[in-house]
Design an enzyme around this catalytic site. Structure first.
Site, PDB file in Angstrom:
ATOM      1  N   ASN A   1       0.866  -1.173   0.000  1.00 36.84           N
ATOM      2  CA  ASN A   1       0.000   0.000   0.000  1.00 36.84           C
ATOM      3  C   ASN A   1       0.906   1.229   0.000  1.00 36.84           C
ATOM      4  O   ASN A   1       1.446   1.611   1.041  1.00 36.84           O
ATOM      5  CB  ASN A   1      -0.877  -0.065   1.265  1.00 36.84           C
ATOM      6  CG  ASN A   1      -1.825   1.112   1.361  1.00 36.84           C
ATOM      7  OD1 ASN A   1      -1.754   2.045   0.560  1.00 36.84           O
ATOM      8  ND2 ASN A   1      -2.694   1.077   2.352  1.00 36.84           N
TER       9      ASN A   1
ATOM     10  N   ARG B   1      -2.560  -2.017  -3.506  1.00 35.18           N
ATOM     11  CA  ARG B   1      -3.750  -1.205  -3.300  1.00 35.18           C
ATOM     12  C   ARG B   1      -3.644  -0.001  -4.224  1.00 35.18           C
ATOM     13  O   ARG B   1      -2.634   0.706  -4.226  1.00 35.18           O
ATOM     14  CB  ARG B   1      -3.811  -0.720  -1.848  1.00 35.18           C
ATOM     15  CG  ARG B   1      -4.975   0.199  -1.644  1.00 35.18           C
ATOM     16  CD  ARG B   1      -4.935   0.873  -0.310  1.00 35.18           C
ATOM     17  NE  ARG B   1      -6.070   1.762  -0.192  1.00 35.18           N
ATOM     18  CZ  ARG B   1      -6.075   2.867   0.536  1.00 35.18           C
ATOM     19  NH1 ARG B   1      -5.007   3.211   1.217  1.00 35.18           N
ATOM     20  NH2 ARG B   1      -7.145   3.620   0.588  1.00 35.18           N
TER      21      ARG B   1
ATOM     22  N   HIS C   1     -12.652   3.329   0.089  1.00 40.59           N
ATOM     23  CA  HIS C   1     -12.671   2.296   1.137  1.00 40.59           C
ATOM     24  C   HIS C   1     -13.405   1.037   0.678  1.00 40.59           C
ATOM     25  O   HIS C   1     -13.924   0.281   1.500  1.00 40.59           O
ATOM     26  CB  HIS C   1     -13.401   2.786   2.424  1.00 40.59           C
ATOM     27  CG  HIS C   1     -12.690   3.855   3.189  1.00 40.59           C
ATOM     28  ND1 HIS C   1     -13.370   4.870   3.836  1.00 40.59           N
ATOM     29  CD2 HIS C   1     -11.382   4.056   3.426  1.00 40.59           C
ATOM     30  CE1 HIS C   1     -12.494   5.657   4.439  1.00 40.59           C
ATOM     31  NE2 HIS C   1     -11.279   5.201   4.203  1.00 40.59           N
TER      32      HIS C   1
ATOM     33  N   GLU D   1      -7.995  -5.110   5.553  1.00 46.97           N
ATOM     34  CA  GLU D   1      -7.920  -4.751   4.133  1.00 46.97           C
ATOM     35  C   GLU D   1      -6.798  -5.502   3.429  1.00 46.97           C
ATOM     36  O   GLU D   1      -6.933  -5.891   2.276  1.00 46.97           O
ATOM     37  CB  GLU D   1      -7.716  -3.248   3.990  1.00 46.97           C
ATOM     38  CG  GLU D   1      -8.990  -2.476   4.266  1.00 46.97           C
ATOM     39  CD  GLU D   1      -8.783  -0.974   4.224  1.00 46.97           C
ATOM     40  OE1 GLU D   1      -8.541  -0.395   5.286  1.00 46.97           O
ATOM     41  OE2 GLU D   1      -8.843  -0.406   3.125  1.00 46.97           O
TER      42      GLU D   1
ATOM     43  N   GLU E   1     -13.801   0.537  15.680  1.00 47.65           N
ATOM     44  CA  GLU E   1     -13.423  -0.657  16.449  1.00 47.65           C
ATOM     45  C   GLU E   1     -13.178  -0.360  17.921  1.00 47.65           C
ATOM     46  O   GLU E   1     -13.359  -1.230  18.771  1.00 47.65           O
ATOM     47  CB  GLU E   1     -12.131  -1.260  15.863  1.00 47.65           C
ATOM     48  CG  GLU E   1     -12.327  -1.891  14.501  1.00 47.65           C
ATOM     49  CD  GLU E   1     -11.006  -2.187  13.809  1.00 47.65           C
ATOM     50  OE1 GLU E   1     -10.041  -2.593  14.484  1.00 47.65           O
ATOM     51  OE2 GLU E   1     -10.937  -2.012  12.581  1.00 47.65           O
ATOM     52  N   ASN E   2     -12.715   0.875  18.215  1.00 48.13           N
ATOM     53  CA  ASN E   2     -12.239   1.138  19.587  1.00 48.13           C
ATOM     54  C   ASN E   2     -13.061   2.120  20.397  1.00 48.13           C
ATOM     55  O   ASN E   2     -12.879   2.211  21.607  1.00 48.13           O
ATOM     56  CB  ASN E   2     -10.801   1.704  19.525  1.00 48.13           C
ATOM     57  CG  ASN E   2      -9.856   0.735  18.865  1.00 48.13           C
ATOM     58  OD1 ASN E   2      -9.713  -0.385  19.318  1.00 48.13           O
ATOM     59  ND2 ASN E   2      -9.229   1.162  17.770  1.00 48.13           N
TER      60      ASN E   2
ATOM     61  N   ARG F   1     -11.023  16.339   7.702  1.00 49.46           N
ATOM     62  CA  ARG F   1     -11.757  16.702   6.476  1.00 49.46           C
ATOM     63  C   ARG F   1     -13.180  17.149   6.806  1.00 49.46           C
ATOM     64  O   ARG F   1     -13.831  16.557   7.672  1.00 49.46           O
ATOM     65  CB  ARG F   1     -11.835  15.515   5.516  1.00 49.46           C
ATOM     66  CG  ARG F   1     -10.498  15.140   4.936  1.00 49.46           C
ATOM     67  CD  ARG F   1     -10.605  13.934   4.035  1.00 49.46           C
ATOM     68  NE  ARG F   1      -9.480  13.045   4.274  1.00 49.46           N
ATOM     69  CZ  ARG F   1      -9.449  11.760   3.975  1.00 49.46           C
ATOM     70  NH1 ARG F   1     -10.489  11.192   3.409  1.00 49.46           N
ATOM     71  NH2 ARG F   1      -8.392  11.034   4.246  1.00 49.46           N
TER      72      ARG F   1
HETATM   73  P1  ADP Z   1      -6.572   5.590   9.078  1.00 48.36           P
HETATM   74  O1  ADP Z   1      -7.718   6.177   8.313  1.00 48.36           O
HETATM   75  O2  ADP Z   1      -5.396   6.496   9.156  1.00 48.36           O
HETATM   76  O3  ADP Z   1      -6.249   4.150   8.717  1.00 48.36           O
HETATM   77  P2  ADP Z   1      -7.451   4.433  11.598  1.00 48.36           P
HETATM   78  O4  ADP Z   1      -8.525   3.552  11.103  1.00 48.36           O
HETATM   79  O5  ADP Z   1      -6.193   3.829  12.119  1.00 48.36           O
HETATM   80  O6  ADP Z   1      -7.119   5.582  10.575  1.00 48.36           O
HETATM   81  O7  ADP Z   1      -8.093   5.320  12.772  1.00 48.36           O
HETATM   82  C1  ADP Z   1      -7.314   6.258  13.493  1.00 48.36           C
HETATM   83  C2  ADP Z   1      -8.210   7.014  14.447  1.00 48.36           C
HETATM   84  O8  ADP Z   1      -8.908   6.086  15.296  1.00 48.36           O
HETATM   85  C3  ADP Z   1      -7.434   7.877  15.412  1.00 48.36           C
HETATM   86  O9  ADP Z   1      -7.178   9.165  14.883  1.00 48.36           O
HETATM   87  C4  ADP Z   1      -8.385   7.976  16.573  1.00 48.36           C
HETATM   88  O10 ADP Z   1      -9.235   9.084  16.354  1.00 48.36           O
HETATM   89  C5  ADP Z   1      -9.215   6.723  16.524  1.00 48.36           C
HETATM   90  N1  ADP Z   1      -8.924   5.804  17.630  1.00 48.36           N
HETATM   91  C6  ADP Z   1      -7.982   4.837  17.684  1.00 48.36           C
HETATM   92  N2  ADP Z   1      -8.047   4.203  18.886  1.00 48.36           N
HETATM   93  C7  ADP Z   1      -9.037   4.781  19.603  1.00 48.36           C
HETATM   94  C8  ADP Z   1      -9.591   4.596  20.901  1.00 48.36           C
HETATM   95  N3  ADP Z   1      -9.142   3.659  21.726  1.00 48.36           N
HETATM   96  N4  ADP Z   1     -10.614   5.405  21.269  1.00 48.36           N
HETATM   97  C9  ADP Z   1     -11.090   6.359  20.444  1.00 48.36           C
HETATM   98  N5  ADP Z   1     -10.619   6.573  19.193  1.00 48.36           N
HETATM   99  C10 ADP Z   1      -9.605   5.811  18.783  1.00 48.36           C
END
Ligand code: ADP
Length: 403
Positions: free
Chosen positions: A7, A91, A180, A385, A334-335, A241
Site C-alpha cells: 500500500n 492497493r 474504502h 484490508e 473498532e475502539n 476533512r
Molecule cells: P486511518 O484512516 O489512518 O487508517 P485508523 O482507522 O487507524 O485511521 O483510525 C485512526 C483514528 O482512530 C485515530 O485518529 C483515533 O481518532 C481513533 N482511535 C484509535 N483508537 C481509539 C480509541 N481507543 N478510542 C477512540 N478513538 C480511537
C-alpha cells in the site's frame, strides 16, 4: 502460496507478507517519511525481533529495495529468496469507471491508471510508483491492482450522479466514485458469515470510521450508495476533512481569507473536520479526554461527527427500505465505545438497540453489540484490508494460471 501486499502512499509504504494456505501474516512493515527528512523502515517478521532502518529514502524504488533486503535478511527476514513470493497485490485508490473489480496488471492497466491521475492526483501516482518499483525488483512476477473505487461501481446513476450539467460527467468523469471499497466489501462478507446468512439476502450499512471515514449501503452484496464522492473529501465529518457542505463555502472562504483556491481545498482536507471544530486534535481519544475535562468545543465536534454518521444511516435505511445489520470498523469504529453509543442510542424506533455493556467491553475482532431483541444486528469487525487484497490477488493469479 505467498502474497506480498503493498500500500504505497505519497510518503509511506505499508506492506504485509501473507501465506494464503492459512491466511496468516508472516511479516509486515512500514516505511515512513519517504522523500523527506527522517525516513525510516520498521519491519517485523512474526516471531522475530523488530528491525528498524533509519536512513534517507528518496524514492519508492529505493524504499522497496530496502523492504526486499530485509525480507531475505537471515536474522530479521522471512524468506530465503525473493522468488518465494508468488504474487504481489497493490492497493490502488482510483480506477474511475474503468474497473469494477481487481485486475492483473499489464501495460493497458498502467495506461488506464495514468488516465485516472487527474481524479486522484495525490494517490494514484505513488500507487503507480510502487507498481513500477516492484516490476524493476521482481520482473515478470504477477501483480494485481485492487482498487478502492471498484466495489462501488455497482451504484446506480441516481446515487452517483451530481446534479451539474451532464457534460461535466461525460467529458471529465465528474461523479461520485466512493472509496474504502475493499474495507466495505470485507465487512459485508464477514457480517454475513457472523450472521450465518447469505450476503445476497442481506441489507447492510457498513461504517468505516478512521481518520478517513465513510458509510456504505450494501444490498444483496452490492454497494448501492456510499458517502465519499469524486474524492475522499465528501460525506462524513472526518479527523481533518470537512465532509459534506454547501459548495459555495469554498468561494466564500477563498474570498474572505484572501487565499488561493488550492489553499482552501487544503484547509478543507487538512484543517477541518473534528480538528477544525474542536481546535484541539483530530484524534478522538484526545477529544474525549478534553470533553471529560469540560471542553465544550471538543464535545461539539464529537456530536457533529455522530450526527453525520446517524444522518447517513437514516438515509441508507430509507434507500434500501430497511437494514438487517450495521457494521463498524476502523480506528474509531473498532475502539470508540463512546462514539458508537452516541451514534446509535435513540434509534429504537428503527429497531436498532445496542447493549451498553457489550458495547463497552468488545472482545475479539468480531463482536455483536446489539441487544437480543434488537431487530437490527449491530457489530464490530476488525478491518483486514490487507487480507482482502491478498485474497483478490490470489484469486486472480490462480484464474490466470500463474499458479
Ligand atoms: P486511518 O484512516 O489512518 O487508517 P485508523 O482507522 O487507524 O485511521 O483510525 C485512526 C483514528 O482512530 C485515530 O485518529 C483515533 O481518532 C481513533 N482511535 C484509535 N483508537 C481509539 C480509541 N481507543 N478510542 C477512540 N478513538 C480511537
Amino acid at each position: 502460496m505467498l502474497v506480498l501486499v503493498l500500500n504505497c502512499g505519497s510518503s509511506s509504504i505499508k506492506y504485509q507478507l501473507i501465506s494464503m494456505n492459512d491466511e496468516t501474516v508472516i511479516a509486515k512493515g512500514l516505511v515512513e517519511r519517504l522523500g523527506i527528512e527522517g525516513s525510516r523502515l520498521k519491519h517485523e517478521t512474526i516471531g522475530k525481533d523488530t528491525y528498524v532502518l533509519q536512513k534517507p529514502m528518496q524514492t519508492h524504488t529505493e524504499a522497496i529495495g530496502y523492504i526486499m533486503d530485509v525480507l531475505v535478511d537471515p536474522e530479521y527476514g522471512a524468506l530465503k529468496d525473493l522468488s518465494e513470493i508468488d504474487a504481489i497485490g497493490h492497493r490502488v485508490v482510483h480506477a474511475g469507471e474503468k474497473y469494477s473489480s481487481s485486475v492483473l496488471i499489464n501495460d493497458d492497466v498502467m495506461a488506464a491508471l495514468e488516465e485516472c491521475v487527474d481524479l486522484a492526483p495525490l494517490h494514484n501516482p505513488p500507487n503507480m510508483d510502487g507498481i513500477r518499483a516492484c516490476q524493476q525488483v521482481m520482473p515478470g512476477r504477477p501483480m494485481v491492482a485492487v482498487f478502492d473505487t471498484a466495489f462501488h461501481q455497482t451504484m446506480r446513476p441516481e446515487s452517483y450522479l451530481y446534479a451539474i450539467p451532464y457534460d461535466a460527467y461525460e467529458k471529465f468523469g465528474i461523479r461520485k466514485y466512493g472509496f474504502h471499497g475493499t474495507s466495505h466489501k470485507y465487512m459485508a462478507i464477514r457480517a454475513a458469515e457472523m450472521m450465518n446468512v447469505d450476503v445476497n439476502d442481506l441489507k447492510l450499512i457498513t461504517c468505516h470510521l478512521g481518520n478517513g471515514a465513510s458509510v456504505s449501503a450494501i444490498k444483496h452484496g452490492r454497494s448501492v450508495d456510499t458517502s465519499m464522492g469524486l474524492t475522499p473529501l465528501e460525506g462524513l465529518v472526518m479527523g481533518t476533512r470537512s465532509g459534506d457542505m454547501d459548495p459555495s463555502v469554498v468561494a466564500v472562504l477563498t474570498d474572505k481569507l484572501g487565499i488561493s483556491h488550492d489553499e482552501t481545498i487544503e484547509m478543507l482536507n487538512k484543517k477541518s473536520g473534528v480538528l477544525g471544530i474542536s481546535g484541539i486534535s483530530s484524534d478522538f481519544r484526545d477529544l474525549e479526554a478534553a470533553m471529560k475535562k469540560g471542553d465544550k468545543r471538543a464535545e461539539l465536534a464529537l456530536r457533529v461527527f455522530a450526527h453525520k454518521v446517524r444522518f447517513y444511516i437514516g438515509a441508507y435505511i430509507a434507500e434500501m427500505n430497511g437494514v438487517d445489520a450495521i457494521v463498524f470498523t476502523g480506528g474509531i469504529g473498532e475502539n470508540d465505545a463512546y462514539m458508537r453509543n452516541l451514534i446509535l442510542s435513540n434509534l429504537g424506533n428503527l429497531g436498532i438497540k445496542i447493549d451498553r455493556t457489550k458495547n463497552a467491553s468488545i472482545t475479539g475482532d468480531q463482536s455483536f453489540l446489539s441487544t437480543d431483541d434488537s431487530r437490527v444486528a449491530v457489530m464490530v469487525i476488525t478491518s483486514k484490508e490487507e487480507l482482502m487484497i491478498a485474497r483478490e490477488t490470489y484469486d486472480i493469479v490462480r484464474r490466470n494460471r500463474y499458479i
